[in-house]
Motif scaffolding. Structure first.
Motif, PDB file in Angstrom:
ATOM      1  N   VAL A 205      38.144   9.183 -40.583  1.00 42.72           N
ATOM      2  CA  VAL A 205      38.988   7.968 -40.312  1.00 42.72           C
ATOM      3  C   VAL A 205      39.800   7.299 -41.886  1.00 42.72           C
ATOM      4  CG1 VAL A 205      40.998   6.658 -39.012  1.00 42.72           C
ATOM      5  CG2 VAL A 205      39.817   7.944 -37.766  1.00 42.72           C
ATOM      6  N   LYS A 206      40.710   7.597 -42.461  1.00 43.97           N
ATOM      7  CA  LYS A 206      41.047   7.009 -43.716  1.00 43.97           C
ATOM      8  C   LYS A 206      41.896   5.733 -43.412  1.00 43.97           C
ATOM      9  CE  LYS A 206      39.295   9.224 -46.902  1.00 43.97           C
ATOM     10  NZ  LYS A 206      38.652   8.964 -47.822  1.00 43.97           N
ATOM     11  N   ALA A 207      42.642   4.427 -43.351  1.00 46.14           N
ATOM     12  CA  ALA A 207      42.656   3.067 -43.037  1.00 46.14           C
ATOM     13  C   ALA A 207      42.496   2.014 -44.035  1.00 46.14           C
ATOM     14  CB  ALA A 207      42.017   2.368 -41.516  1.00 46.14           C
ATOM     15  N   ASP A 208      43.576   1.316 -43.749  1.00 40.93           N
ATOM     16  CA  ASP A 208      44.048   0.296 -44.885  1.00 40.93           C
ATOM     17  C   ASP A 208      42.948  -0.895 -43.677  1.00 40.93           C
ATOM     18  OD1 ASP A 208      45.052   0.544 -47.184  1.00 40.93           O
ATOM     19  OD2 ASP A 208      46.947   0.607 -46.203  1.00 40.93           O
ATOM     20  N   SER A 209      41.966  -1.773 -44.185  1.00 39.66           N
ATOM     21  CA  SER A 209      41.920  -2.994 -43.043  1.00 39.66           C
ATOM     22  C   SER A 209      41.752  -4.321 -43.924  1.00 39.66           C
ATOM     23  CB  SER A 209      39.929  -2.775 -43.050  1.00 39.66           C
ATOM     24  OG  SER A 209      39.172  -3.518 -42.342  1.00 39.66           O
ATOM     25  N   TRP A 210      41.881  -5.209 -43.632  1.00 38.51           N
ATOM     26  CA  TRP A 210      42.170  -6.264 -43.547  1.00 38.51           C
ATOM     27  C   TRP A 210      40.914  -7.693 -42.918  1.00 38.51           C
ATOM     28  CZ3 TRP A 210      46.076  -3.668 -43.136  1.00 38.51           C
ATOM     29  CH2 TRP A 210      47.670  -4.205 -43.726  1.00 38.51           C
ATOM     30  N   TRP A 211      40.345  -8.810 -43.941  1.00 38.55           N
ATOM     31  CA  TRP A 211      39.667  -9.840 -44.014  1.00 38.55           C
ATOM     32  C   TRP A 211      39.047  -8.810 -42.473  1.00 38.55           C
ATOM     33  CZ3 TRP A 211      38.753 -14.800 -43.630  1.00 38.55           C
ATOM     34  CH2 TRP A 211      37.285 -14.748 -43.382  1.00 38.55           C
ATOM     35  N   SER A 212      37.645  -8.440 -41.937  1.00 37.16           N
ATOM     36  CA  SER A 212      36.468  -7.738 -43.098  1.00 37.16           C
ATOM     37  C   SER A 212      36.401  -6.364 -42.398  1.00 37.16           C
ATOM     38  CB  SER A 212      35.397  -8.567 -43.482  1.00 37.16           C
ATOM     39  OG  SER A 212      35.509  -9.387 -44.339  1.00 37.16           O
ATOM     40  N   PRO A 213      36.303  -5.770 -43.103  1.00 37.64           N
ATOM     41  CA  PRO A 213      36.038  -3.845 -42.717  1.00 37.64           C
ATOM     42  C   PRO A 213      35.016  -4.263 -41.981  1.00 37.64           C
ATOM     43  CG  PRO A 213      36.579  -3.751 -45.260  1.00 37.64           C
ATOM     44  CD  PRO A 213      36.448  -5.368 -44.509  1.00 37.64           C
ATOM     45  N   ARG A 214      34.691  -3.124 -40.626  1.00 36.36           N
ATOM     46  CA  ARG A 214      33.888  -3.216 -39.497  1.00 36.36           C
ATOM     47  C   ARG A 214      32.175  -2.074 -40.072  1.00 36.36           C
ATOM     48  NH1 ARG A 214      33.877  -5.116 -34.120  1.00 36.36           N
ATOM     49  NH2 ARG A 214      35.643  -5.597 -34.189  1.00 36.36           N
ATOM     50  N   LEU A 215      30.707  -2.008 -40.440  1.00 34.35           N
ATOM     51  CA  LEU A 215      30.084  -1.550 -41.318  1.00 34.35           C
ATOM     52  C   LEU A 215      29.809  -0.293 -39.838  1.00 34.35           C
ATOM     53  CD1 LEU A 215      27.972  -3.958 -42.391  1.00 34.35           C
ATOM     54  CD2 LEU A 215      28.710  -2.136 -43.278  1.00 34.35           C
ATOM     55  N   ALA A 216      29.301   0.259 -39.891  1.00 36.90           N
ATOM     56  CA  ALA A 216      28.543   1.343 -38.732  1.00 36.90           C
ATOM     57  C   ALA A 216      28.056   1.049 -37.641  1.00 36.90           C
ATOM     58  CB  ALA A 216      28.119   2.475 -39.826  1.00 36.90           C
TER      59      ALA A 216
END
Length: 251
Positions: A205-216
């Motif tokens: 999945v490619k995405a635009d993430s706002w503050w902040s993206p999640r780690l696995a």
């Protein structure tokens, strides 16, 4: 004798020519199969339609769709009130509606469908949006035991829902939420999917993430610069685990 021998040779040559000609004819007339084996995906802006609309009407909206042969699957939403949208997904075969689903999310969550991936056989994923948890039937009932089982804390920011769908009838097999998380207070932040790909076992999945993206591990990344951040998450096919997660400018 010479004439008879010549006629015999001529007969053999003519017979051989007919056989070769027949074989060549069969070869040239044989259909060439170009089987489509690469999954197709489409992610874009959601468009509005109803389950009563014709395929021509829905197709004319130019929203996300996937096609294999004479089968088309479309995704979008229906405006059910002045302030509420509910997702829609429909399949047509040879222009005839096979199924249409309007029951995935029927709450006051302002949701829409805006992405699809299909391998032409048994693998179909849909991408939907969610703006918060509301009373009633939503994607949480499909997300138990998956990577993120709910929208999370807060409400308002638009996040994504990934759903594995049975392409024969539109039933949701399972789903997961995909969101950003604010490290200051743990509340949910916006994430919008921009692309999907499938390698036979994992969904990228490619995405635009706002503050902040999640780690696995679902915790927030540490980022520099301004959002949105270009985010990539690799899910197992059953959406229960993220094998890897990364974002430009984050760690």
């Amino acid at each position: 004798m010479i004439n008879n021998l010549s006629r015999g040779k001529s007969l053999k040559v003519s017979t051989l020519s007919v056989i070769l000609g027949a074989n060549l004819g069969l070869t040239s007339l044989a259909p060439q199969a170009f089987a489509q084996t690469t999954p197709v995906s489409s992610v874009g802006s959601g468009v509005t339609f109803t389950c009563k609309d014709t395929e021509a009407t829905i197709k004319g909206k130019n929203g996300p769709k996937v096609t294999f042969g004479t089968t088309n699957i479309y995704i979008g939403y229906q405006q059910v009130s002045s302030s509420n949208k509910d997702p829609r997904i429909v399949r047509f075969d040879n222009g005839v509606q096979t199924w249409c689903r309007s029951d995935y999310e029927t709450t006051n969550d302002d949701g829409t469908g805006y992405g699809l991936l299909w391998d032409g056989k048994g693998v179909l994923y849909g991408v939907f949006s969610s703006t918060g948890s509301q009373t009633g039937n939503d994607f949480r009932r499909f997300a138990t035991g998956r990577w993120l089982p709910s929208y999370g804390s807060g409400g308002g920011p638009k996040v994504a829902v990934l759903a594995s769908i049975d392409p024969t009838n539109g039933n949701v097999n399972y789903a997961t939420f995909l969101s950003a998380i604010r490290p200051t207070d743990g509340k949910t932040n916006s994430l919008v999917v921009t692309g999907l790909s499938w390698n036979g076992s994992n969904l990228t999945v490619k995405a635009d993430s706002w503050w902040s993206p999640r780690l696995a591990n679902k915790n927030s990344m540490t980022c520099t610069g301004s959002s949105p951040y270009k985010y990539t998450a690799v899910f197992t096919g059953d959406l229960s685990k993220v094998n890897s997660a990364s974002a430009v400018g984050c760690q």
